[in-house]
Design an enzyme around this catalytic site. Structure first.
Site, PDB file in Angstrom:
ATOM      1  N   ASP A 105       1.459   1.336 142.279  1.00 16.78           N
ATOM      2  CA  ASP A 105       2.382   0.359 142.861  1.00 16.78           C
ATOM      3  C   ASP A 105       3.390   1.031 143.798  1.00 16.78           C
ATOM      4  OD1 ASP A 105       1.237  -0.411 140.362  1.00 16.78           O
ATOM      5  OD2 ASP A 105       2.637  -2.081 140.222  1.00 16.78           O
TER       6      ASP A 105
ATOM      7  N   ASP B 163      -0.047  -4.163 144.361  1.00 19.88           N
ATOM      8  CA  ASP B 163       1.409  -4.349 144.268  1.00 19.88           C
ATOM      9  C   ASP B 163       2.134  -3.563 145.355  1.00 19.88           C
ATOM     10  OD1 ASP B 163       0.964  -6.018 142.158  1.00 19.88           O
ATOM     11  OD2 ASP B 163       2.303  -4.997 140.760  1.00 19.88           O
TER      12      ASP B 163
ATOM     13  N   HIS C 130       0.086  -0.953 137.612  1.00 16.93           N
ATOM     14  CA  HIS C 130       0.621  -2.167 136.975  1.00 16.93           C
ATOM     15  C   HIS C 130       1.800  -1.936 136.038  1.00 16.93           C
ATOM     16  CE1 HIS C 130       0.444  -6.357 136.004  1.00 16.93           C
ATOM     17  NE2 HIS C 130      -0.157  -6.245 134.831  1.00 16.93           N
TER      18      HIS C 130
ATOM     19  N   ASN D  52      -1.389  -7.971 141.066  1.00 15.42           N
ATOM     20  CA  ASN D  52      -0.910  -9.300 140.652  1.00 15.42           C
ATOM     21  C   ASN D  52       0.227  -9.808 141.526  1.00 15.42           C
ATOM     22  OD1 ASN D  52       0.635  -7.157 139.184  1.00 15.42           O
ATOM     23  ND2 ASN D  52       1.813  -8.919 138.465  1.00 15.42           N
ATOM     24  N   HIS D  53       0.863  -8.919 142.311  1.00 14.78           N
ATOM     25  CA  HIS D  53       1.932  -9.358 143.209  1.00 14.78           C
ATOM     26  C   HIS D  53       1.428  -9.722 144.600  1.00 14.78           C
ATOM     27  CE1 HIS D  53       5.873  -8.998 141.176  1.00 14.78           C
ATOM     28  NE2 HIS D  53       5.163  -8.278 140.326  1.00 14.78           N
TER      29      HIS D  53
ATOM     30  N   HIS E 106      -6.249  -2.799 139.434  1.00 14.36           N
ATOM     31  CA  HIS E 106      -4.788  -2.807 139.307  1.00 14.36           C
ATOM     32  C   HIS E 106      -4.334  -2.978 137.861  1.00 14.36           C
ATOM     33  CE1 HIS E 106      -0.589  -3.368 140.311  1.00 14.36           C
ATOM     34  NE2 HIS E 106      -0.577  -4.443 139.539  1.00 14.36           N
TER      35      HIS E 106
ATOM     36  N   ASP F 230       7.021  -7.106 147.073  1.00 12.50           N
ATOM     37  CA  ASP F 230       7.923  -7.695 146.074  1.00 12.50           C
ATOM     38  C   ASP F 230       8.861  -6.654 145.481  1.00 12.50           C
ATOM     39  OD1 ASP F 230       7.217 -10.336 146.317  1.00 12.50           O
ATOM     40  OD2 ASP F 230       5.730 -10.293 144.717  1.00 12.50           O
ATOM     41  N   ARG F 231      10.006  -7.171 145.047  1.00  9.40           N
ATOM     42  CA  ARG F 231      11.077  -6.386 144.411  1.00  9.40           C
ATOM     43  C   ARG F 231      11.789  -5.490 145.417  1.00  9.40           C
ATOM     44  NH1 ARG F 231      11.881  -7.167 139.095  1.00  9.40           N
ATOM     45  NH2 ARG F 231      10.144  -7.948 137.859  1.00  9.40           N
TER      46      ARG F 231
ATOM     47  N   HIS G  41       5.597  -1.434 145.737  1.00 10.52           N
ATOM     48  CA  HIS G  41       6.620  -2.476 145.592  1.00 10.52           C
ATOM     49  C   HIS G  41       7.731  -2.419 146.636  1.00 10.52           C
ATOM     50  CE1 HIS G  41       5.461  -4.895 142.205  1.00 10.52           C
ATOM     51  NE2 HIS G  41       5.198  -3.826 141.473  1.00 10.52           N
TER      52      HIS G  41
ATOM     53  N   ARG H  68       3.061  -9.631 128.714  1.00  9.54           N
ATOM     54  CA  ARG H  68       3.480 -10.287 129.954  1.00  9.54           C
ATOM     55  C   ARG H  68       3.315 -11.805 129.903  1.00  9.54           C
ATOM     56  NH1 ARG H  68       3.508  -6.189 134.050  1.00  9.54           N
ATOM     57  NH2 ARG H  68       2.471  -4.287 133.360  1.00  9.54           N
TER      58      ARG H  68
END
Length: 641
Positions: A384, A413, A569, A445-446, A494, A416-417, A386, A542
C-alpha cells in the site's frame, strides 16, 4: 463445634438458632454473618447467669420442643431496657434481656447468647451435645448440606471482594490503555483494553474505547462489534452510538449509520456536532438513493464517450509537463514527478489522455496476470502507498526508477487517506503506460467507489479537477487485475485467500472484475481478507470477507502447486511480516501511515533464480504541510482522525 453446627442450621433452614459465644473471635463472626448472610442478629445479654441456667433458659424459651414447629404455649420473656437493668436480689439470677422478641413462627433470625464466664462448665458440653443430636440426627445429611450452604455464603462474600479487586485492576488497565492511545500506539491500547474487559466484561466504556482504537487500525468489524456491545450494556451511552455510526460509515453502511445519528439527535436535540453528522450522513444516503434511481440495467455509458479531449486547450501560461505526441516518455515522467513534488497540478488534458490510455491497456489484461522471471532477473513488490507521494518518490530514490531491467509490482491501495493520492496514481499510471510489460498494478480494496467516497480520493479529485474525472478514475480502477502469479510459484493479491476451500487459479481467471466488488465471494476475498495465526477461518476484524489460518493457506498452495502468497492490506510495524510458516507474506509501503502510526515501510525483491524474498525497509520522509484525510468525508475526519 456447637457454634459451627448452630450457624449452619440457621443459615440452611432460616430458623432461630442459639449460639453460645465463647470468645471475641466468635463475636466477630456474628457481625460477619449479619453483614454477609442477610440475617437479623440479636445479642442476648446473659450477664449474671450461670452457664447451666443460661443454656437451659435458651433451650426452653428460644427453641421449645421441636425444631420443625414452634411451641404454641411458648411466651417470650419481656424485653428490658438495656440502659436500665435491675440488680438481682440475693440467690436470684436475672432474666436475660433481648433487643428483639423471638418469633412464634419459623424465623429468619440468628440469636447469639454470650455468657459472662470466660470458660463453660463441663455440663454445657453435655447439654449442647444432646441438642445437636436432637437437631441433626433425624435429618441425615443436614450437616453436609448446611456446610455447603455456609461455604457458599463465605464464597459469595469472597467473590464480592474479588470482584471489587478485579474492577479496580481493570480501571488501572484502562488508564494504561488510554495512555497508549494518546501516544498513538493503538495495538498496545487494544491489548490493555482487552485485558481490562477480561476482568470487567460489563463495562460499556471499555468497549467504546476499544472500538475507537479498532477504528484507528481499520478493524471496522471489531469496532462495530464493540460499539454494539457497549450499547447492549448501556443503551443510554451516547458515545456508543457515535462509535457504531462511524463503524458503519467506514463499512459503507450509510443507512445503519444514519439510524444511530438519528438516535443521538433525538436524545440531544441541541448538540450541534450530532446535528452536523446527521445532516452529512443523510446527504450521503440521499445521494446513494439518487444514484440507484438513475442507474440502468444496461451497460452504463463510459465517461470517455462524453469527452472531447482533442479540443481541450492547454493555456499558454501552463509551464508543466506535456505528453509528446500524446505519448508518455521517460522525460515526461521525470518532469511529472518534479512537477508534482513542487505541489503543482498536471494539466487536465494530459490527465484525461493518460486515463483513457491506461484504461485501454488494463482492459486487455486478465484478472490473473502471469509473468516469468529469468534466473538473472528480479522484481520489486511494493504494498500500500495510500496517497503518500513523497514516500513513493523515496522508494524510487532507494530502489531506482522503474525500467525494463528494474520491474515493479504495486499491490493495490494507491489512493485514499494520504492527501497526495492524485499525484501517486497518475505517476503509477504513467509508468504503466511507459513500461506496460514491466510495471504491474493490482487492485486493492481502496480502488472502489465506497472507499474513495469516504477516505478522500473522490474529494481530492473533485478539488483538483472535476467530478467527471473521478468517474473516469472509477472506470479505470474496475479494470485493474486482481492477482499476479510469478513463475507459477508465487501468487500476489492485495487482501488474501478465500472464505471457502477449493478455489483454483482457473476460478480466479474467470472472475468478472469490471465492477464494484460484491460483499462476498472470491473477488471480495482477494481484496479484503486477512491471515490469522490459528487454524481455520473466523469472522473478519474488518467486517468484510474473512480471516484465514495456516491450514487454509497450506491447502490452497498444495491444491494450486504454489510455494507461498504475498499480500498487503495491513499496516505492519516493520513494514512486512512473515506468517503461516513462511507461506504468507505481508508487505506495506506507506511508512508512518497517516502521519500517526510510526511504522516502517518495506518492499520485497524476488529473483528468478530462487524466488526467495529479500526485504528492504525504509522510514517516512517529510512532506508538505497537508494533513492526511484532508479531502475525506467530514464524518470520517471527525469520527476517526
Amino acid at each position: 463445634m456447637f457454634t459451627s453446627l448452630a450457624l449452619e442450621y440457621a443459615v440452611e433452614f432460616s430458623q432461630i438458632a442459639v449460639l453460645t459465644v465463647f470468645d471475641n473471635a466468635v463475636l466477630n463472626l456474628m457481625f460477619w454473618i449479619r453483614a454477609n448472610c442477610h440475617r437479623p442478629v440479636t445479642l442476648l445479654d446473659t450477664t449474671g447467669l450461670s452457664w447451666r441456667k443460661a443454656i437451659i433458659w435458651c433451650l426452653k424459651s428460644v427453641y421449645p420442643r421441636s425444631r420443625a414447629q414452634p411451641d404454641p404455649e411458648y411466651s417470650p420473656p419481656s424485653p428490658r431496657c438495656a440502659e436500665h437493668k435491675p440488680e438481682p436480689t440475693n440467690n436470684e439470677e436475672p432474666e436475660p434481656t433481648a433487643t428483639n422478641e423471638p418469633s412464634r413462627h419459623r424465623a429468619t433470625e440468628l440469636r447469639i447468647v454470650a455468657p459472662h464466664q470466660t470458660r463453660p462448665h463441663p455440663l454445657v458440653w453435655t447439654v449442647l451435645e444432646v441438642w445437636r443430636k436432637a437437631l441433626y440426627d433425624p435429618l441425615a445429611g443436614v450437616c453436609d448440606s448446611s456446610r455447603r450452604t455456609h461455604g457458599n455464603m463465605a464464597e459469595n462474600g469472597s467473590e464480592k471482594m474479588a470482584e471489587e479487586e478485579r474492577n479496580a485492576s481493570a480501571e488501572k488497565l484502562k488508564e494504561k490503555a488510554n495512555n497508549y492511545f494518546k501516544d498513538k500506539d493503538y495495538e498496545n491500547a487494544i491489548k490493555y483494553y482487552t485485558e481490562a474487559l477480561d476482568l470487567n466484561p460489563s463495562n460499556a466504556i471499555y468497549y467504546s474505547n476499544r472500538s475507537l482504537a479498532y477504528l484507528r487500525t481499520e478493524c471496522y468489524g471489531y469496532a462495530l462489534g464493540d460499539a454494539t456491545r457497549a450499547l447492549e450494556l448501556d443503551k443510554n451511552y451516547i458515545k456508543g452510538y457515535y462509535r457504531r455510526a462511524t463503524s458503519n460509515m467506514a463499512l459503507g453502511k450509510f443507512k445503519a449509520a444514519l439510524k444511530d445519528y438519528e438516535t443521538v439527535v433525538r436524545v440531544r436535540p441541541n448538540d450541534k456536532d450530532a446535528k452536523m453528522k446527521y445532516q452529512e450522513c443523510n446527504k450521503i444516503v440521499k445521494q446513494k438513493a439518487f444514484e440507484r434511481a438513475i442507474a440502468s440495467d444496461e451497460l452504463k455509458r463510459s465517461v470517455v464517450d462524453s469527452l472531447d479531449i482533442e479540443n481541450m486547450t492547454i493555456e499558454d501560461d501552463y509551464a508543466g509537463p506535456k505528453l509528446e505526441d500524446g505519448k508518455v516518455t521517460l522525460k515526461f515522467m521525470q518532469d511529472l514527478m518534479d512537477w508534482f513534488k513542487d505541489q503543482k497540478k498536471l494539466h487536465r488534458k494530459c490527465a484525461y489522455q493518460m486515463l483513457v490510455q491506461v484504461k485501454e491497456v488494463l482492459s486487455k489484461l486478465p484478472s490473473l496476470v502471469e509473468i516469468t522471471l529469468k534466473e538473472t532477473e528480479k522484481i520489486t513488490i511494493c504494498g500500500d502507498t495510500h496517497g503518500q507521494y513523497y514516500d513513493l518518490l523515496n522508494i524510487f530514490e532507494l530502489n531506482g526508477l522503474p525500467s525494463i531491467t528494474n520491474p515493479y509490482l504495486f499491490n493495490g491501495d494507491f489512493v485514499d487517506r494520504g492527501s497526495f493520492s492524485v499525484e501517486v496514481i497518475l505517476t503509477l499510471f504513467g509508468f504503466k503506460l511507459l513500461y506496460p510489460e514491466h510495471f504491474h498494478l493490482l487492485r486493492g480494496n481502496h480502488e472502489t467507489d465506497n472507499m474513495n467516497q469516504m477516505y478522500g480520493f473522490e474529494g481530492e479529485v473533485k478539488a483538483k479537477y472535476t467530478g467527471q474525472m473521478f468517474q473516469l478514475f472509477s472506470e479505470v480502477f474496475q479494470w485493474l487485475p486482481l492477482t499476479q502469479c510469478i513463475n507459477n510459484k508465487v501468487l500476489v493479491m492485495h487482501g488474501g485467500l478465500f472464505s471457502e476451500d477449493g478455489v483454483t487459479l482457473d476460478d480466479i481467471r474467470k472472475i468478472d472484475r469490471n465492477r464494484q466488488p460484491p460483499d462476498s465471494g472470491p473477488m471480495c476475498d482477494l481484496l479484503w481478507s486477512d491471515p490469522q495465526p490459528q487454524n481455520g477461518r473466523s469472522i473478519s476484524k474488518r467486517g468484510v470477507s474473512c480471516q484465514f489460518g495456516p491450514d487454509v493457506t497450506e491447502r490452497f498452495l498444495e491444491q494450486n502447486k504454489l510455494q507461498y502468497i504475498v499480500r498487503s492490506h495491513e499496516v505492519k510495524a516493520e513494514g512486512y511480516e512473515v506468517t503461516h510458516s513462511g507461506k504468507c507474506i505481508t508487505v506495506f509501503s506507506a511508512p508512518n501511515y497517516c502521519d500517526q502510526m510510526g511504522n516502517k515501510g518495506a518492499y520485497i525483491h524476488l529473483r528468478g533464480s530462487d524466488l526467495k524474498p529479500e526485504f528492504h525497509q525504509f522510514t517516512a520522509v517529510p512532506h508538505p504541510n497537508v494533513k492526511p484525510m484532508a479531502y475525506a468525508n467530514s464524518l470520517m475526519q471527525l469520527g476517526m482522525m
